[in-house]
Design a protein around this motif. Structure first.
Motif, PDB file in Angstrom:
ATOM      1  N   PRO A  96       3.222 -10.294   1.124  1.00  0.00           N
ATOM      2  CA  PRO A  96       4.099  -9.486   1.977  1.00  0.00           C
ATOM      3  C   PRO A  96       5.029  -8.588   1.169  1.00  0.00           C
ATOM      4  CG  PRO A  96       4.046 -11.763   2.730  1.00  0.00           C
ATOM      5  CD  PRO A  96       3.340 -11.740   1.407  1.00  0.00           C
ATOM      6  N   GLY A  97       5.056  -7.296   1.527  1.00  0.00           N
ATOM      7  CA  GLY A  97       6.012  -6.364   0.955  1.00  0.00           C
ATOM      8  C   GLY A  97       5.928  -6.205  -0.540  1.00  0.00           C
ATOM      9  N   ALA A  98       4.737  -6.221  -1.119  1.00  0.00           N
ATOM     10  CA  ALA A  98       4.594  -6.119  -2.574  1.00  0.00           C
ATOM     11  C   ALA A  98       3.387  -5.263  -2.917  1.00  0.00           C
ATOM     12  CB  ALA A  98       4.447  -7.505  -3.192  1.00  0.00           C
ATOM     13  N   GLY A  99       3.410  -4.685  -4.113  1.00  0.00           N
ATOM     14  CA  GLY A  99       2.255  -3.916  -4.573  1.00  0.00           C
ATOM     15  C   GLY A  99       2.649  -2.742  -5.437  1.00  0.00           C
ATOM     16  N   HIS A 100       1.926  -1.629  -5.278  1.00  0.00           N
ATOM     17  CA  HIS A 100       2.143  -0.437  -6.075  1.00  0.00           C
ATOM     18  C   HIS A 100       1.935   0.780  -5.178  1.00  0.00           C
ATOM     19  CE1 HIS A 100      -2.153  -1.501  -6.272  1.00  0.00           C
ATOM     20  NE2 HIS A 100      -2.366  -0.205  -6.217  1.00  0.00           N
ATOM     21  N   ALA A 101       2.036   1.963  -5.753  1.00  0.00           N
ATOM     22  CA  ALA A 101       1.883   3.190  -4.973  1.00  0.00           C
ATOM     23  C   ALA A 101       0.907   4.132  -5.669  1.00  0.00           C
ATOM     24  CB  ALA A 101       3.237   3.874  -4.778  1.00  0.00           C
ATOM     25  N   HIS A 102       0.326   5.035  -4.890  1.00  0.00           N
ATOM     26  CA  HIS A 102      -0.484   6.113  -5.437  1.00  0.00           C
ATOM     27  C   HIS A 102       0.235   7.434  -5.187  1.00  0.00           C
ATOM     28  CE1 HIS A 102      -4.646   3.911  -5.293  1.00  0.00           C
ATOM     29  NE2 HIS A 102      -3.732   3.258  -5.991  1.00  0.00           N
ATOM     30  N   LEU A 103       0.138   8.333  -6.164  1.00  0.00           N
ATOM     31  CA  LEU A 103       0.709   9.671  -6.023  1.00  0.00           C
ATOM     32  C   LEU A 103      -0.428  10.675  -5.894  1.00  0.00           C
ATOM     33  CD1 LEU A 103       3.051  11.756  -6.189  1.00  0.00           C
ATOM     34  CD2 LEU A 103       2.735  11.711  -8.687  1.00  0.00           C
TER      35      LEU A 103
END
Length: 277
Positions: A96-103
């Motif tokens: 829950p509520g965790a990870g990374h992002a892509h740009l």
């Protein structure tokens, strides 16, 4: 007794809770390897990652702010809510509520982000008006979604030629989208060491080896890939978009001692190892 032995053997084969066991990323906990949240949908985002639906209440949120950098390009800030960046558990299961992002720039992936700040060099943005998008992902690379739509934030960016209002000039660096004049390779001149690498048909040339550096030295990583990819320097959290068939250069100051791998995200290839003493 025989039935009991068979039952115990079957339980050991399937692991906790009767589920088949899986090997997970070294260093992640059992919870990170087996946890999950929300509902995995058959729908995907624009890049082909499956959506992971969660209720709107308490769902991750992200807003993107773009600020011109005083020397080159722009500084991007991701303001997140109900979310934390977890680079150490990337490749594990969805928590829950965790990870990374892509740009993304105009729908084209530029980098994977592991924190709230990112510097976007002017050389990676052609002249004109563009749309930047940041999208939040779980550690298992599924895209967080609410009501069937990915959790993302967007911002507009206008890139102008160097010397014009709003443009960026950085020494002899060519204008965005332009090619340096023949015989001119300004980026390596700013570095103490240059490492030139080619990726073709899934193979790295020269073969991956260790590049030894003294602390404080600047190294230029010049990489040409036959497929679009992203270069990532572990430990420094530095990334560089690798356009297909074009040479890209990342200049890094080796201000940390240790052994750091340089790899590609999409093809998961080790390009070299930086040994900083």
């Amino acid at each position: 007794m025989l039935a009991l032995a068979l039952l115990l053997a079957g339980g050991a084969a399937t692991g906790c809770g009767g589920r088949a066991t899986t090997h997970h990323k070294p260093g992640t906990s059992h919870e990170q390897a087996s946890g999950g949240v929300g509902t995995l949908l058959t729908a995907t985002d624009a890049t082909g990652h499956r959506l992971r639906e969660v209720p709107a209440e308490g769902a991750p949120e992200v807003q993107l702010t773009v600020r011109p950098d005083s020397e080159d390009g722009w500084n991007l800030q991701l303001a997140v809510t109900n979310y934390r960046f977890t680079p150490d558990s990337t490749g594990g299961a969805a928590l829950p509520g965790a990870g990374h992002a892509h740009l993304e720039l105009d729908g084209r992936k530029l980098a994977r982000l592991y924190g709230p700040w990112y510097h976007l060099p002017a050389a990676q943005v052609p002249e004109g008006i563009h749309t930047l998008t940041v999208r939040l992902y779980a550690d298992d690379h599924t895209a967080w979604a609410v009501a069937g739509k990915p959790v993302e934030g967007t911002a507009q960016l206008t890139a102008t030629a160097p010397g014009q209002p709003g443009g960026h000039s950085h020494g002899d660096t060519p204008a965005p989208g332009q090619t340096p004049a023949p015989g001119r390779t300004p980026a390596p001149e700013q570095a103490d060491r240059t490492v030139t690498i080619t990726v073709r048909d899934g193979k790295v040339s020269p073969a991956p080896a260790r590049t030894e550096l003294r602390r404080g030295e600047r190294v230029a990583l010049r990489v040409t890939s036959d497929r679009a990819d992203t270069l990532h320097v572990h430990g420094y959290d530095k990334e560089l978009a690798l356009p297909a068939g074009q040479e890209a250069t990342l200049i890094l100051t080796a201000d940390r001692t240790g052994l750091f791998e340089v790899e590609t995200h999409e093809s998961s290839l080790v390009l070299t190892q930086l040994l900083v003493r």
